[in-house]
Design a protein around this motif. Structure first.
Motif, PDB file in Angstrom:
ATOM      1  N   PRO A  24     -37.984  10.510  -6.496  1.00 55.70           N
ATOM      2  CA  PRO A  24     -39.096  10.053  -5.642  1.00 55.70           C
ATOM      3  C   PRO A  24     -39.056  10.680  -4.240  1.00 55.70           C
ATOM      4  O   PRO A  24     -40.094  10.865  -3.609  1.00 55.70           O
ATOM      5  N   TYR A  25     -37.853  10.988  -3.742  1.00 55.24           N
ATOM      6  CA  TYR A  25     -37.686  11.622  -2.430  1.00 55.24           C
ATOM      7  C   TYR A  25     -36.283  12.197  -2.358  1.00 55.24           C
ATOM      8  O   TYR A  25     -35.417  11.891  -3.202  1.00 55.24           O
ATOM      9  N   PHE A  26     -36.042  13.044  -1.359  1.00 57.09           N
ATOM     10  CA  PHE A  26     -34.722  13.644  -1.212  1.00 57.09           C
ATOM     11  C   PHE A  26     -33.700  12.609  -0.729  1.00 57.09           C
ATOM     12  O   PHE A  26     -34.066  11.600  -0.110  1.00 57.09           O
ATOM     13  N   LEU A  48     -36.290  19.353   7.408  1.00 59.49           N
ATOM     14  CA  LEU A  48     -34.859  19.592   7.259  1.00 59.49           C
ATOM     15  C   LEU A  48     -34.219  19.475   8.635  1.00 59.49           C
ATOM     16  O   LEU A  48     -34.624  20.174   9.572  1.00 59.49           O
ATOM     17  N   VAL A  49     -33.228  18.592   8.744  1.00 58.68           N
ATOM     18  CA  VAL A  49     -32.394  18.546   9.945  1.00 58.68           C
ATOM     19  C   VAL A  49     -31.070  19.200   9.583  1.00 58.68           C
ATOM     20  O   VAL A  49     -30.373  18.748   8.668  1.00 58.68           O
ATOM     21  N   MET A  54     -34.355  21.144  13.753  1.00 55.17           N
ATOM     22  CA  MET A  54     -35.316  20.680  12.753  1.00 55.17           C
ATOM     23  C   MET A  54     -36.186  21.818  12.252  1.00 55.17           C
ATOM     24  O   MET A  54     -36.578  22.699  13.016  1.00 55.17           O
ATOM     25  N   HIS A  55     -36.487  21.774  10.946  1.00 52.42           N
ATOM     26  CA  HIS A  55     -37.313  22.800  10.321  1.00 52.42           C
ATOM     27  C   HIS A  55     -38.187  22.143   9.259  1.00 52.42           C
ATOM     28  O   HIS A  55     -37.689  21.393   8.423  1.00 52.42           O
ATOM     29  N   ALA A  56     -39.481  22.427   9.299  1.00 50.98           N
ATOM     30  CA  ALA A  56     -40.367  21.915   8.258  1.00 50.98           C
ATOM     31  C   ALA A  56     -40.047  22.608   6.940  1.00 50.98           C
ATOM     32  O   ALA A  56     -39.658  23.772   6.919  1.00 50.98           O
ATOM     33  N   PHE A  57     -40.173  21.879   5.837  1.00 56.19           N
ATOM     34  CA  PHE A  57     -40.018  22.519   4.535  1.00 56.19           C
ATOM     35  C   PHE A  57     -41.207  22.194   3.641  1.00 56.19           C
ATOM     36  O   PHE A  57     -41.816  21.125   3.749  1.00 56.19           O
ATOM     37  N   PRO A  70     -23.682  19.531   8.668  1.00 57.74           N
ATOM     38  CA  PRO A  70     -24.430  18.274   8.519  1.00 57.74           C
ATOM     39  C   PRO A  70     -25.919  18.561   8.324  1.00 57.74           C
ATOM     40  O   PRO A  70     -26.503  19.382   9.040  1.00 57.74           O
ATOM     41  N   HIS A  71     -26.531  17.882   7.344  1.00 56.97           N
ATOM     42  CA  HIS A  71     -27.934  18.146   7.069  1.00 56.97           C
ATOM     43  C   HIS A  71     -28.577  16.975   6.344  1.00 56.97           C
ATOM     44  O   HIS A  71     -27.901  16.123   5.762  1.00 56.97           O
ATOM     45  N   ILE A  72     -29.893  16.976   6.378  1.00 52.87           N
ATOM     46  CA  ILE A  72     -30.678  16.010   5.609  1.00 52.87           C
ATOM     47  C   ILE A  72     -32.047  16.617   5.350  1.00 52.87           C
ATOM     48  O   ILE A  72     -32.683  17.136   6.278  1.00 52.87           O
TER      49      ILE A  72
END
Length: 298
Positions: A24-26, A48-49, A54-57, A70-72
């Motif tokens: 349903p989501y990451f 994406l952090v 921050m970067h849009a995906f 570290p990421h999310i």
């Protein structure tokens, strides 16, 4: 639960881990792991952090994340809405160059690829022109086993190492060491901001999420993210505004400003230019020129 240190399940007979995500989501928590991660977004959008950036995906994007970075991948809020039927799809490849693969990387012939992997600790986004070749090679890895899979993996690294104009996802010389306890608190702050960016958020609101005084929170946040609270909140809002602008689903730029958390178009324009270096209209023109150029080259 250790939000930051995440253990990737490694089969006993595998050194390259392939994971197909249909969810349903990451995974919604800031985390890290020993393995390098290569993620191909097949379906889904969000932010994406990586470290403190921050970067849009969007679909078709491919990201390299360094070991212990570290990421999310934070799915857009619509994915968390009640009764949402949205889902994400991704193909992910994990590998640990210091684990069982270290013998391969220590071969003299592998030195250029070993150097490439070591130089990408801050991660990068695969350039759009290279995504068809890289995604096709990732599929070959996912659909093979044994020696064949290993050969496809080496070829994948060779293709990646030849990508031009790679830009790191995070500041090269500003790596921040974060304990598990502090990582949990930072993850909670990120989660709160990214779920509520379109609403007014005060310093006191954010500090209360981690049970700190505003003064202590400011010192803590700056130490661990290299951002002030306001600069981070502004970057989240501008990142979301950029996604809204390029998606085209808006009435006018003022609508984008207000739905991204800004209370005036003047403030939005000022912050937008300070974050992106361009005005909203200049950003849009630059984006669509790049899309058109990429389409022609493909």
């Amino acid at each position: 639960m250790k939000v930051l240190q995440f253990t990737v399940p490694v089969p006993l007979d595998k050194t390259i881990i392939v994971q197909r995500d249909v969810l349903p989501y990451f995974y919604p928590h800031l985390h890290r792991h020993q393995e390098v991660q290569l993620t191909w977004i097949q379906q889904g959008e969000g932010t994406l952090v990586a470290d403190n950036n921050m970067h849009a995906f969007r679909p078709s994007d491919i990201f390299w994340l360094g070991a212990n970075q570290p990421h999310i991948f934070k799915s857009d809020p619509s994915y968390f809405a009640p009764r949402s039927r949205k889902k994400i799809m991704a193909l992910v490849i994990f590998f640990n160059p210091d684990g069982n693969l270290s013998a391969l990387f220590n071969l003299p012939e592998m030195k250029p690829l070993k150097n490439f992997v070591q130089q990408q600790q801050c991660g990068f986004k695969v350039p759009a022109l290279q995504t068809p070749d890289i995604s096709a090679q990732m599929l070959r890895i996912a659909n093979s086993n044994g020696p064949e899979q290993l050969m496809h993996f080496v070829e994948l690294l060779r293709l990646l190492s030849g990508c031009p104009d790679i830009s790191p996802l995070a500041a090269v010389n500003k790596k921040v060491t974060v304990s598990d306890h502090d990582g949990i608190r930072i993850g909670n702050i990120y989660n709160y901001i990214m779920h509520n960016y379109e609403h007014p958020i005060t310093l006191e609101d954010a500090a209360s999420q981690v049970h700190m005084t505003p003064h202590a929170f400011c010192r803590f946040f700056k130490k661990h993210t290299l951002h002030t609270f306001v600069s981070f909140l502004n970057e989240v809002r501008i990142n979301e505004a950029c996604k809204k602008l390029t998606d085209g689903n808006y009435d006018n730029i003022a609508t984008v400003a207000y739905t991204s958390g800004f209370n005036s178009i003047t403030n939005f324009n000022r912050v937008f230019k300070s974050v992106t270096g361009k005005s909203p209209s200049e950003y849009l023109n630059s984006y669509f020129q790049h899309v058109e150029k990429t389409g022609q080259q493909q």
